[in-house]
Write a protein that holds these residues in place. Structure first.
Motif, mmCIF file in Angstrom:
data_model
loop_
_atom_site.group_PDB
_atom_site.id
_atom_site.type_symbol
_atom_site.label_atom_id
_atom_site.label_comp_id
_atom_site.label_asym_id
_atom_site.label_seq_id
_atom_site.Cartn_x
_atom_site.Cartn_y
_atom_site.Cartn_z
ATOM 1 N N TRP A 1 -4.081 2.660 2.971
ATOM 2 C CA TRP A 1 -5.213 3.566 2.790
ATOM 3 C C TRP A 1 -5.988 3.816 4.081
ATOM 4 O O TRP A 1 -6.458 4.935 4.332
ATOM 5 C CB TRP A 1 -6.149 3.040 1.700
ATOM 6 N N GLN B 1 -3.938 1.653 -2.121
ATOM 7 C CA GLN B 1 -2.728 1.074 -1.544
ATOM 8 C C GLN B 1 -2.966 0.495 -0.142
ATOM 9 O O GLN B 1 -3.964 0.819 0.517
ATOM 10 C CB GLN B 1 -1.637 2.142 -1.485
ATOM 11 N N PRO B 2 -2.049 -0.356 0.335
ATOM 12 C CA PRO B 2 -2.230 -1.010 1.644
ATOM 13 C C PRO B 2 -2.391 -0.033 2.804
ATOM 14 O O PRO B 2 -3.055 -0.341 3.796
ATOM 15 C CB PRO B 2 -0.945 -1.839 1.801
ATOM 16 N N GLN C 1 -8.362 -2.134 -0.205
ATOM 17 C CA GLN C 1 -6.985 -2.387 -0.651
ATOM 18 C C GLN C 1 -6.971 -3.187 -1.950
ATOM 19 O O GLN C 1 -7.650 -4.202 -2.085
ATOM 20 C CB GLN C 1 -6.206 -3.155 0.411
ATOM 21 N N GLU D 1 -13.318 -3.107 2.746
ATOM 22 C CA GLU D 1 -11.907 -3.314 2.419
ATOM 23 C C GLU D 1 -11.647 -2.860 0.985
ATOM 24 O O GLU D 1 -12.156 -3.450 0.037
ATOM 25 C CB GLU D 1 -11.516 -4.783 2.581
#
Length: 267
Positions: free
Chosen positions: A203, A200-201, A177, A175
């Protein structure tokens, strides 16, 4: 093997000194990092007294990779600069000795060269420490995976390294983000720039569409004859039909536009 069918007795070409080039790269990136750090302090982004050092804040470090392992070979200078004030650096000194300083050498061309050689050797010693190996494995290794499958590249290398690590992290289920990523750009004129980004979210959605390693695995090999024709400029047709991409269609000849590359988009 020639670039054209006309044999030229003389052609002006740049002189390449690999060792000097590596020194320029390392020194330029370190100088750019020092500048970035100073700006981060002035802007309030970073507090040396209260925050974790910058290179530890960066989950991934994307650097210009003219060849695959340039990053881990040249980054020891930044690694050293960012840790000299930490207790862990004392342990490294105990292991590999004190670093060389310019003032310890004669202020002559010979003395300067002697210092540079000593600094090159010290950089290699840093790269072999367990501390740097762990650092490189966690922050740099994924960025060089694609480069190791491609070879030399220049203007596109920092983007390829970013794609390499983002796709690798996506496939590994990491993860990213909100994580910070450090980026180090470099030009052959010994000019470097260090900056950072925040993942960024979206991605995962973007990285899942790269299919970078799939495309690399599906490349078409060239035989010697085709490669030589491409090198000479005598290959008239594309080896592969371009699809959904820009393709080179012409290179300028002698005159003002000599060497100019012209591209076209093929749907």
């Amino acid at each position: 093997m020639f670039e054209s069918h006309t044999l030229k007795i003389h052609k002006d070409t740049p002189v390449f000194d690999g060792q000097f080039s590596n020194r320029c790269y390392s020194e330029s990136v370190k100088t750019a990092f020092v500048d970035f750090r100073a700006k981060a302090i002035r802007s309030g982004r970073y507090s040396p007294e209260n925050d974790q050092i910058l290179t530890e804040q960066w989950s991934r470090i994307i650097v210009h990779l003219p060849y695959a392992f340039q990053g881990k070979r040249m980054f020891p200078d930044v690694f050293r600069h960012d840790r000299r004030h930490l207790p862990m650096w004392e342990k490294i000194i105990e292991e590999i000795g004190m670093e060389p300083f310019p003032e310890d050498f004669d202020d002559t061309p010979e003395g300067i060269e002697e210092f540079e050689k000593a600094n090159d050797a010290y950089r290699r010693l840093i790269s072999k420490t367990e501390e740097f190996k762990v650092f490189s494995e966690s922050r740099i290794e994924k960025t060089q995976r694609a480069s190791s499958l491609i070879g030399n590249q220049y203007t596109g290398s920092i983007f390829l390294a970013l794609m390499s690590t983002m796709e690798s992290d996506f496939k590994d289920g990491v993860e990213m983000q909100g994580k910070r990523v450090g980026l180090c750009g470099y030009g052959s004129g010994a000019k470097a720039k260090v900056f950072e980004g925040i993942v960024q979210p979206e991605w995962k959605e973007v990285a899942s569409q790269f299919k970078l390693f799939e495309r690399l695995n599906n490349r078409t090999p060239l035989d010697k004859d085709v490669y030589e024709r491409l090198h000479r400029g005598s290959q008239k047709d594309s080896v592969l039909s371009p699809s959904a991409e820009f393709a080179l269609i012409a290179i300028g000849g002698e005159g003002v536009l000599e060497g100019q590359r012209k591209y076209a988009w093929y749907a």
